[in-house]
Scaffold this active site. Sequence first.
Site, PDB file in Angstrom:
ATOM      1  N   TYR A   1      -3.014  -1.861 -10.580  1.00  0.00           N
ATOM      2  CA  TYR A   1      -3.015  -1.652  -9.124  1.00  0.00           C
ATOM      3  C   TYR A   1      -2.179  -2.735  -8.425  1.00  0.00           C
ATOM      4  O   TYR A   1      -1.310  -2.436  -7.600  1.00  0.00           O
ATOM      5  CB  TYR A   1      -4.467  -1.656  -8.611  1.00  0.00           C
TER       6      TYR A   1
ATOM      7  N   VAL B   1       1.055  -3.864   3.814  1.00  0.00           N
ATOM      8  CA  VAL B   1       1.016  -5.190   4.432  1.00  0.00           C
ATOM      9  C   VAL B   1       2.309  -5.993   4.192  1.00  0.00           C
ATOM     10  O   VAL B   1       2.478  -7.057   4.766  1.00  0.00           O
ATOM     11  CB  VAL B   1      -0.217  -6.013   3.982  1.00  0.00           C
TER      12      VAL B   1
ATOM     13  N   LYS C   1       0.561   3.634  -2.852  1.00  0.00           N
ATOM     14  CA  LYS C   1      -0.573   4.574  -2.963  1.00  0.00           C
ATOM     15  C   LYS C   1      -0.131   6.037  -2.785  1.00  0.00           C
ATOM     16  O   LYS C   1      -0.791   6.952  -3.272  1.00  0.00           O
ATOM     17  CB  LYS C   1      -1.660   4.186  -1.942  1.00  0.00           C
TER      18      LYS C   1
ATOM     19  N   SER D   1       0.792  -1.245   0.000  1.00  0.00           N
ATOM     20  CA  SER D   1       0.000   0.000   0.000  1.00  0.00           C
ATOM     21  C   SER D   1       0.817   1.284   0.000  1.00  0.00           C
ATOM     22  O   SER D   1       0.248   2.360  -0.212  1.00  0.00           O
ATOM     23  CB  SER D   1      -0.915   0.030   1.220  1.00  0.00           C
TER      24      SER D   1
ATOM     25  N   TYR E   1      -3.996   2.529   8.302  1.00  0.00           N
ATOM     26  CA  TYR E   1      -5.221   1.736   8.493  1.00  0.00           C
ATOM     27  C   TYR E   1      -6.058   2.347   9.612  1.00  0.00           C
ATOM     28  O   TYR E   1      -6.135   3.570   9.738  1.00  0.00           O
ATOM     29  CB  TYR E   1      -4.883   0.250   8.732  1.00  0.00           C
TER      30      TYR E   1
HETATM   31  N1  GLU Z   1      -2.152  -5.031  -2.571  1.00  0.00           N
HETATM   32  C1  GLU Z   1      -2.697  -5.086  -1.239  1.00  0.00           C
HETATM   33  C2  GLU Z   1      -4.200  -5.250  -1.280  1.00  0.00           C
HETATM   34  O1  GLU Z   1      -4.839  -4.627  -2.048  1.00  0.00           O
HETATM   35  C3  GLU Z   1      -2.301  -3.841  -0.519  1.00  0.00           C
HETATM   36  C4  GLU Z   1      -2.765  -3.883   0.886  1.00  0.00           C
HETATM   37  C5  GLU Z   1      -1.975  -3.010   1.833  1.00  0.00           C
HETATM   38  O2  GLU Z   1      -0.760  -2.988   1.834  1.00  0.00           O
HETATM   39  O3  GLU Z   1      -2.670  -2.342   2.609  1.00  0.00           O
HETATM   40  O4  GLU Z   1      -4.763  -6.000  -0.553  1.00  0.00           O
END
Ligand code: GLU
Length: 306
Positions: free
Chosen positions: A191, A260, A69, A66, A242
């Site tokens: 993505y 994650v 992002k 993530s 989160y």
């Molecule tokens: N590619 C992961 C997903 O979409 C990213 C999740 C993350 O790192 O929060 O579940």
Amino acid sequence: MAAVDMDQLLAQVTREIEPQIGTGTVADYIPALGAVDPNQFGIAVALPDGTCHGSGQWTEPFSLQSISKIFTLALALAQNDEDIWWRVGREPSGTAFNSLVQLEYENGIPRNPFINAGALVVTDQLAGVVGDATEAVLDFLRAESGNPDIRCDEVVAASEEDHGDRILALTHFLASYGNIHGDVRDIVRQYVRHCSIAINCRDLALSGLFLARHGLLRDGSRMLAHNHTKRINAVMLTCGTYDAAGEFAYRVGIPGKSGVGGGILAIVPGRCSIAVWGPGLDRRGNSVSGVAALDRFTALTDWSVF
Ligand code: GLU
């Protein structure tokens, strides 16, 4: 702080958080991530003069997840100015990062760019301008880190796509509200691939330095206005970790975005960019050793946005 002290400081942070290394749970909902050894830790700090200091396994690659992002959002802002904010909000969600529930109540406008739904919309916006959002992120990371070998880990990407029903569902749901303009499968692929980029703490800290330098890139050119990086940092602080952004702000006191894969990119505006990595996650999905290290780092330096 003199550069020579930074190496000592990072060695001290690494020593102090040692008991936390290997604790927590490695994410395994993406099977390829479940195979990562939890007993690893690295930290790197990039300073505004472009130097980088590190400790532990700071040159060992891990899965960006993530944290990508941040880069899609920054690139979308650089391409389309504020347009993205018509399609995505900037409030903490209070729901899981991959939740579908809120989207229906809020007519297909994701709460913020750092939950999966929001990042899918940002990926779509960026793809609409540059063609392939993953390639744009890779080009950016390579240029800012000076490492031309940064790649997408195709094994991780394939593993996530094989278990990608929820991402696909989210993207279709967004498309039903007209908030995905490209081809659903193509946007999901982009993505998943930018999440699957393999990067180490050194290269990540250097790639995030533009957020500490108020929008200036490695070569001194301006990517974003100070106003934009202020906003990205603000959204990182309120939505970047989160459902624990309050606790993270309380403990660490600077903007951060976790993934994650166990990485966190954190920014002290005007001072430095910090990348930490420890694969063991707490129950909220943030790296246990990573948060502990950032907590010690800001305590020892007294650097914070507050
Ligand atoms: N590619 C992961 C997903 O979409 C990213 C999740 C993350 O790192 O929060 O579940």
